[in-house]
Design a protein around this motif. Structure first.
Motif, PDB file in Angstrom:
ATOM      1  N   PRO A  43       0.820  -1.212   0.000  1.00 34.42           N
ATOM      2  CA  PRO A  43       0.000   0.000   0.000  1.00 34.42           C
ATOM      3  C   PRO A  43       0.853   1.262   0.000  1.00 34.42           C
ATOM      4  N   PRO A  44       0.289   2.409  -0.378  1.00 35.88           N
ATOM      5  CA  PRO A  44       1.047   3.660  -0.396  1.00 35.88           C
ATOM      6  C   PRO A  44       1.645   3.997   0.962  1.00 35.88           C
ATOM      7  N   ALA A  45       0.919   3.648   2.040  1.00 35.94           N
ATOM      8  CA  ALA A  45       1.447   3.953   3.368  1.00 35.94           C
ATOM      9  C   ALA A  45       2.787   3.259   3.579  1.00 35.94           C
ATOM     10  N   PHE A  46       2.877   2.003   3.108  1.00 36.59           N
ATOM     11  CA  PHE A  46       4.143   1.276   3.236  1.00 36.59           C
ATOM     12  C   PHE A  46       5.237   2.022   2.494  1.00 36.59           C
ATOM     13  N   LEU A  47       4.917   2.412   1.249  1.00 30.63           N
ATOM     14  CA  LEU A  47       5.934   3.094   0.446  1.00 30.63           C
ATOM     15  C   LEU A  47       6.366   4.398   1.110  1.00 30.63           C
ATOM     16  N   ALA A  48       5.385   5.152   1.649  1.00 32.66           N
ATOM     17  CA  ALA A  48       5.726   6.440   2.262  1.00 32.66           C
ATOM     18  C   ALA A  48       6.673   6.231   3.438  1.00 32.66           C
ATOM     19  N   VAL A  49       6.330   5.280   4.316  1.00 34.92           N
ATOM     20  CA  VAL A  49       7.184   5.049   5.481  1.00 34.92           C
ATOM     21  C   VAL A  49       8.539   4.517   5.041  1.00 34.92           C
ATOM     22  N   PHE A  50       8.511   3.604   4.085  1.00 42.33           N
ATOM     23  CA  PHE A  50       9.760   3.002   3.618  1.00 42.33           C
ATOM     24  C   PHE A  50      10.692   4.079   3.060  1.00 42.33           C
ATOM     25  N   ILE A  51      10.168   4.889   2.153  1.00 39.47           N
ATOM     26  CA  ILE A  51      11.024   5.897   1.522  1.00 39.47           C
ATOM     27  C   ILE A  51      11.526   6.898   2.564  1.00 39.47           C
ATOM     28  N   ALA A  52      10.629   7.337   3.446  1.00 40.85           N
ATOM     29  CA  ALA A  52      11.055   8.317   4.453  1.00 40.85           C
ATOM     30  C   ALA A  52      12.120   7.719   5.371  1.00 40.85           C
ATOM     31  N   LEU A  53      11.913   6.470   5.798  1.00 44.02           N
ATOM     32  CA  LEU A  53      12.912   5.836   6.671  1.00 44.02           C
ATOM     33  C   LEU A  53      14.252   5.731   5.963  1.00 44.02           C
ATOM     34  N   VAL A  54      14.222   5.301   4.712  1.00 41.14           N
ATOM     35  CA  VAL A  54      15.471   5.104   3.972  1.00 41.14           C
ATOM     36  C   VAL A  54      16.209   6.429   3.825  1.00 41.14           C
ATOM     37  N   ILE A  55      15.464   7.453   3.396  1.00 45.48           N
ATOM     38  CA  ILE A  55      16.117   8.730   3.125  1.00 45.48           C
ATOM     39  C   ILE A  55      16.625   9.377   4.407  1.00 45.48           C
ATOM     40  N   TYR A  56      15.821   9.278   5.476  1.00 44.71           N
ATOM     41  CA  TYR A  56      16.198   9.928   6.730  1.00 44.71           C
ATOM     42  C   TYR A  56      17.407   9.236   7.354  1.00 44.71           C
ATOM     43  N   HIS A  57      17.350   7.916   7.458  1.00 44.54           N
ATOM     44  CA  HIS A  57      18.439   7.231   8.147  1.00 44.54           C
ATOM     45  C   HIS A  57      19.714   7.178   7.318  1.00 44.54           C
ATOM     46  N   ALA A  58      19.571   7.303   5.984  1.00 42.75           N
ATOM     47  CA  ALA A  58      20.770   7.322   5.153  1.00 42.75           C
ATOM     48  C   ALA A  58      21.665   8.501   5.522  1.00 42.75           C
ATOM     49  N   CYS A  59      21.055   9.612   5.964  1.00 40.89           N
ATOM     50  CA  CYS A  59      21.867  10.770   6.378  1.00 40.89           C
ATOM     51  C   CYS A  59      22.810  10.390   7.503  1.00 40.89           C
ATOM     52  N   PHE A  60      22.267   9.687   8.497  1.00 41.82           N
ATOM     53  CA  PHE A  60      23.089   9.340   9.658  1.00 41.82           C
ATOM     54  C   PHE A  60      24.154   8.319   9.259  1.00 41.82           C
ATOM     55  N   ILE A  61      23.760   7.362   8.401  1.00 41.07           N
ATOM     56  CA  ILE A  61      24.737   6.361   7.981  1.00 41.07           C
ATOM     57  C   ILE A  61      25.844   7.034   7.164  1.00 41.07           C
ATOM     58  N   ALA A  62      25.452   8.005   6.326  1.00 45.67           N
ATOM     59  CA  ALA A  62      26.456   8.706   5.537  1.00 45.67           C
ATOM     60  C   ALA A  62      27.479   9.380   6.447  1.00 45.67           C
ATOM     61  N   GLU A  63      26.995   9.998   7.512  1.00 42.85           N
ATOM     62  CA  GLU A  63      27.925  10.659   8.447  1.00 42.85           C
ATOM     63  C   GLU A  63      28.846   9.637   9.106  1.00 42.85           C
ATOM     64  N   MET A  64      28.293   8.469   9.464  1.00 49.00           N
ATOM     65  CA  MET A  64      29.135   7.437  10.092  1.00 49.00           C
ATOM     66  C   MET A  64      30.195   6.948   9.127  1.00 49.00           C
ATOM     67  N   VAL A  65      29.786   6.737   7.871  1.00 48.55           N
ATOM     68  CA  VAL A  65      30.735   6.235   6.886  1.00 48.55           C
ATOM     69  C   VAL A  65      31.853   7.257   6.685  1.00 48.55           C
ATOM     70  N   ARG A  66      31.448   8.514   6.580  1.00 50.07           N
ATOM     71  CA  ARG A  66      32.447   9.561   6.383  1.00 50.07           C
ATOM     72  C   ARG A  66      33.419   9.592   7.563  1.00 50.07           C
ATOM     73  N   ALA A  67      32.844   9.615   8.775  1.00 56.96           N
ATOM     74  CA  ALA A  67      33.710   9.673   9.959  1.00 56.96           C
ATOM     75  C   ALA A  67      34.603   8.439  10.027  1.00 56.96           C
ATOM     76  N   GLY A  68      34.033   7.274   9.681  1.00 59.21           N
ATOM     77  CA  GLY A  68      34.815   6.044   9.754  1.00 59.21           C
ATOM     78  C   GLY A  68      35.984   6.056   8.806  1.00 59.21           C
ATOM     79  N   ILE A  69      35.740   6.500   7.574  1.00 62.41           N
ATOM     80  CA  ILE A  69      36.833   6.492   6.602  1.00 62.41           C
ATOM     81  C   ILE A  69      37.863   7.549   6.972  1.00 62.41           C
ATOM     82  N   LEU A  70      37.388   8.718   7.463  1.00 58.79           N
ATOM     83  CA  LEU A  70      38.344   9.751   7.861  1.00 58.79           C
ATOM     84  C   LEU A  70      39.154   9.323   9.079  1.00 58.79           C
ATOM     85  N   SER A  71      38.600   8.391   9.870  1.00 57.60           N
ATOM     86  CA  SER A  71      39.312   8.010  11.097  1.00 57.60           C
ATOM     87  C   SER A  71      40.543   7.162  10.790  1.00 57.60           C
ATOM     88  N   VAL A  72      40.622   6.618   9.580  1.00 53.52           N
ATOM     89  CA  VAL A  72      41.830   5.874   9.207  1.00 53.52           C
ATOM     90  C   VAL A  72      42.877   6.895   8.796  1.00 53.52           C
TER      91      VAL A  72
END
Lengths: 451, 400
Positions: free
Chosen positions: B265-294
């Motif tokens: 249903p559309p509700a699933f898609l809305a939550v899915f897309i919002a979760l993916v886009i929102y949490h990707a920001c935090f993961i991106a920051e972790m990845v950046r910090a992790g690679i810079l930490s080497v």
């Protein structure tokens, strides 16, 4: 290899002045070449990103500015003018008052403004130069102001306890600003000024507190007399709404979670097993469940838990949930800071013979809090964003207000514009806070580089 | 340590000895705290039982067996109105797990992509990524979910004018949701699955053997590509031998809606897309910090050993960066699971929506239901943090 001494005829090696760097490696062109077009792949990526940015910005600009309707009385009017190709900002501006104050009566809105104005003024000394005892001022603002603000917002009858707390709040507000102005002008603290003015400066130090207490009592008495003449109408919390409720809930969440988080974190690191077990279970329980379950728990179970005589209104239930939840998170933030303090600091404090509380308040906490400030601000940002969840249990916070516009017959079906406006508002609030925390991190880090 | 008599002022009484002894004091504090907590618990309990009695409500888990009279819009295990509350609980759990799992996979990929974009030497790409992160992580997730649901998916066309994604007539997007082909396994399909399982085990064994041999002799073996070949090749052969026993049920427009295939249903898609886009920001920051930490010295050292940039990244940078990335990454996954409960705001029937809202309103068993929902989230959380601790033990720096 003759004539080494004959300086007159010696050919001295004299380098020519260095040539300027090639024009395409310096200045704007050099920067562009280096950062944007250093290789075919990079050039492609640059152009692709430019295209993405162009598509997003131009479409948004066209929708939000060029085709937008600023003046209209209903959504129908907007649709007739531009259809869906432009934003209908008229819907947002018609509801602006509700977005900020909810359904708070127009003629009483000054109370909300006055309350938040007082709070800002109270916190202001924190950012002024040459002011001492900032911690005390900040603590008084966080811990005592809720009573004064709460009365301003809710109004109605006030019991003796509330009257006393309001008077204390007024007293500490006055003292904070008197101290601030004095220390900015003369560099002396209010304490010293009172002692000097009362002529106690020649007497032993132990007696210095008496004139200060006396001054406090006088101001308190005046404040008590003053506030007892206040008479403001009672405003039901059902009328509260919009940004006002968002700030009230997240503000109380912040004010409670910081001290509660510190206590929980200390309890978690305590050597006493009973205390440790209680703190760990509290923290872990509420960190492992979503906030929405805690909110539902508060809404459904608080009425069951308390005697029937006490039936807290919904906003109080939501605040309880937010406080519990954010305290558990704050405890982990504080624990992180405590763990970063080297063990030598604890040992040194113990070697000096300091008691546990002296060690914590004088040695460990000041250092740990300084380390934690960026993370604490981060938690505050998270809390501000998380308060949107109270809309799910039916509190008219900013988000539910934004959503409610579309249920109005005139603005039926207007979703995008209020949500975009709300997103922009939240973004500004959170972005400013996060930039400020980065600034703090830098300035505090600069202080530590010298160690 | 012996108890020191601190009665310096002449009062060496046993009382002051006890009061000043840290052990006694700590026991005293603990008794007080314990008593206060117990009293609080008893107070709440007695109030609750009084209130329940006054409202004529029973308590206990008997209600789980009674039938739930409502229907659920989306479930991956079969459900119909009239099934028991226990089954509703399971439907909620599976829906939550499905949503969280898909969101975790997608957000991790997007997060790594954005994180690497942020580290790009290309200024424009890095800026694009950093504004993506700044804008999306500073707006509340719930607002983003509502935005996708109300502003994007609500204006999708009716089934008749569905958007045909990829123009293959396979994926249809309309205001009823996303329709996609559903696999229908044939009789002998299990043989392919078994072969796949065996191939994975074999490939894993080869990888271990190759690593042992390289450690012992230094001779390299292309274990990765061999493994890929085995995992894809053997099941494919088995699939073809057994006569391709897999059909696809393709959604087709019939009347006013699509028939066949699967849909979300559309509700699933809305939550899915919002979760993916929102949490990707935090993961991106972790990845950046992790690679810079080497530290950059690692890269230089590896170049000076003659490793090519690709190998440097794979053998030197990434293994060290992962050590910094994985712990926050996993706690972020935990946040995805928790935040999937926001699906309730747009009516997707996740655990909180079907059990904590609908079932609670219908049955009134607040305490039991809240406890069961919290129990589920705690179980997930403890499982994940247990796995995380195991991983940390595995990769932490070995001090030699």
């Amino acid at each position: 290899m003759t004539n080494l001494d004959a300086s007159s005829s010696e050919v001295v090696f004299k380098p020519k002045p260095s040539l300027p760097p090639p024009p395409n490696t310096v200045g704007a062109i050099g920067w562009v070449r280096k950062n944007l077009f250093s290789s075919p792949l990079n050039a492609f990526l640059t152009i692709l990103s430019l295209y993405v940015i162009w598509v997003i910005v131009s479409n948004t600009f066209e929708w939000a500015i060029v085709n937008a309707v600023w003046e209209a009385n209903s959504r129908r009017e907007c649709l007739d003018k531009v259809g869906l190709s432009g934003a209908c900002w008229a819907g947002v501006s018609h509801w602006m008052k509700n977005f900020i104050y909810g359904r708070y009566p127009d003629e009483e809105v000054w109370r909300v403004n006055l309350g938040f104005g007082t709070l800002i003024l109270w916190m202001l000394p924190f950012w002024l130069p040459r002011v001492t005892s900032k911690i005390a001022i900040g603590a008084s603002a966080i811990l005592i102001s809720p009573f004064l603000l709460g009365y301003l917002f809710a109004g109605g009858e006030k019991g003796l306890f509330l009257q006393v707390m309001i008077s204390i709040a007024i007293t500490s507000f006055i003292f904070s600003w008197a101290h601030t102005l004095l220390s900015m002008a003369t560099g002396k603290s209010l304490w010293a000024a009172i002692v000097q003015a009362s002529g106690f400066s020649a007497k032993p130090e132990a007696t210095h507190k008496y004139p200060v207490f006396a001054a406090c009592l006088v101001v308190f008495a005046v404040a008590f007399a003053w506030q007892s003449s206040w008479d403001i109408t009672s405003q039901s919390t059902n009328l509260w709404g919009g940004l006002f409720v968002t700030l009230v809930i997240s503000g109380i969440g912040i004010a409670v979670s910081l001290p509660a988080g510190i206590v929980l974190a200390l309890g978690r690191r305590s050597k006493m097993p009973v205390i440790r077990v209680f703190c760990v279970s509290f923290i872990e329980l509420f960190r492992s469940v979503p906030l929405i379950t805690v909110l539902f728990m508060a809404v459904t179970m608080v009425p069951l838990f308390l005697p029937e005589a006490i039936n807290p209104v919904k906003i109080v239930q939501a605040i309880i949930a937010v406080c519990i939840f954010s305290s558990a998170y704050m405890a982990e933030t504080v624990r992180g800071g405590l763990q970063a303090i080297p063990k030598g600091q604890y040992e040194a404090a113990q070697a000096l013979g300091l008691s546990y509380w002296k060690m914590m308040t004088l040695i460990v906490m000041p250092q740990a809090l300084k380390l934690m400030i960026p993370n604490i601000v981060g938690s505050f940002i998270g809390l501000l964003k998380d308060t949107t969840l109270v809309s799910i249990v039916g509190l008219y916070d900013l988000l539910l207000m934004l959503k409610a516009v579309s249920q109005n017959p005139q603005w039926n079906g207007i979703h995008t514009e209020p949500l975009v406006f709300g997103a922009a508002l939240y973004f500004v609030l959170c972005f400013v806070m996060s930039k400020y925390s980065q600034h703090l991190e830098r300035t505090l880090g600069a202080g530590q580089a010298g160690r | 340590m012996a108890v020191v008599d601190r009665g310096a002022s002449g009062q060496g009484s046993s009382f002051s000895v006890i009061v000043n002894d840290e052990r006694y004091r700590s026991i005293f504090y603990q008794i007080i705290v314990f008593a206060v907590v117990m009293w609080g618990g008893w107070y709440l309990f007695s109030n609750t039982s009084q209130n329940l009695e006054a409202r004529g409500m029973s308590s206990g888990f008997d209600f789980l067996g009674s039938t739930a009279g409502f229907s659920i819009a989306f479930s991956i295990i079969p459900y119909e109105a009239g099934d028991s509350y226990l089954w509703v609980y399971l439907v909620g759990i599976t829906n939550t797990l499905l949503l969280s799992f898909l969101a975790i996979v997608a957000t991790t990929m997007l997060g790594f992509f954005v994180g690497i974009m942020r580290l790009s030497k290309n200024w424009m790409v890095a800026q694009l990524a950093s504004w993506y992160v700044e804008i999306l992580r500073n707006t509340p997730l719930l607002l983003q979910i509502l935005f996708w649901y109300l502003a994007v998916f609500a204006i999708l066309p009716r089934p008749k004018n569905s958007l045909d994604i990829l123009s293959l007539e396979l994926f249809q997007l309309n205001n009823r949701g996303l329709y996609f082909p559903a696999p229908v396994p044939g009789d002998l399909f299990w043989l392919t699955m078994v072969t796949l399982l065996i191939s994975v085990i074999v490939a894993y064994g080869i990888a271990i053997w190759a690593k042992r041999r390289q450690n012992a002799t230094g001779v390299r073996f292309p274990a990765f590509w061999t493994g890929v070949g085995i995992i894809i090749g053997f099941p494919m052969v088995m699939f073809l031998i057994t006569g391709s026993p897999l059909q696809w049920d393709i959604p087709v427009l019939k009347g006013f809606n699509f028939a066949g295939g699967s849909s979300v249903p559309p509700a699933f898609l809305a939550v899915f897309i919002a979760l993916v886009i929102y949490h990707a920001c935090f993961i991106a920051e972790m990845v950046r910090a992790g690679i810079l930490s080497v530290s950059h010295g690692q890269t230089e050292a590896s170049y000076s050993l003659g490793l090519k940039p690709g190998l440097t990244l794979r053998l030197v940078i990434i293994p060290q960066a992962m050590r910094a990335i994985v712990p926050p990454l996993i706690s972020n996954w935990m946040n995805v699971v928790k935040n999937s409960s926001l699906a309730i705001a747009v009516g997707f029937p996740d655990l909180v929506a079907v059990f904590m809202q609908t079932s609670l309103n219908q049955s009134g068993h607040a305490i039991e239901i809240v406890a069961m929902v919290m129990f589920f989230y705690m179980t997930v959380s403890l499982t994940i943090s247990g796995a995380l601790n195991y991983y940390n033990k595995l990769v932490q720096l070995k001090e030699r």
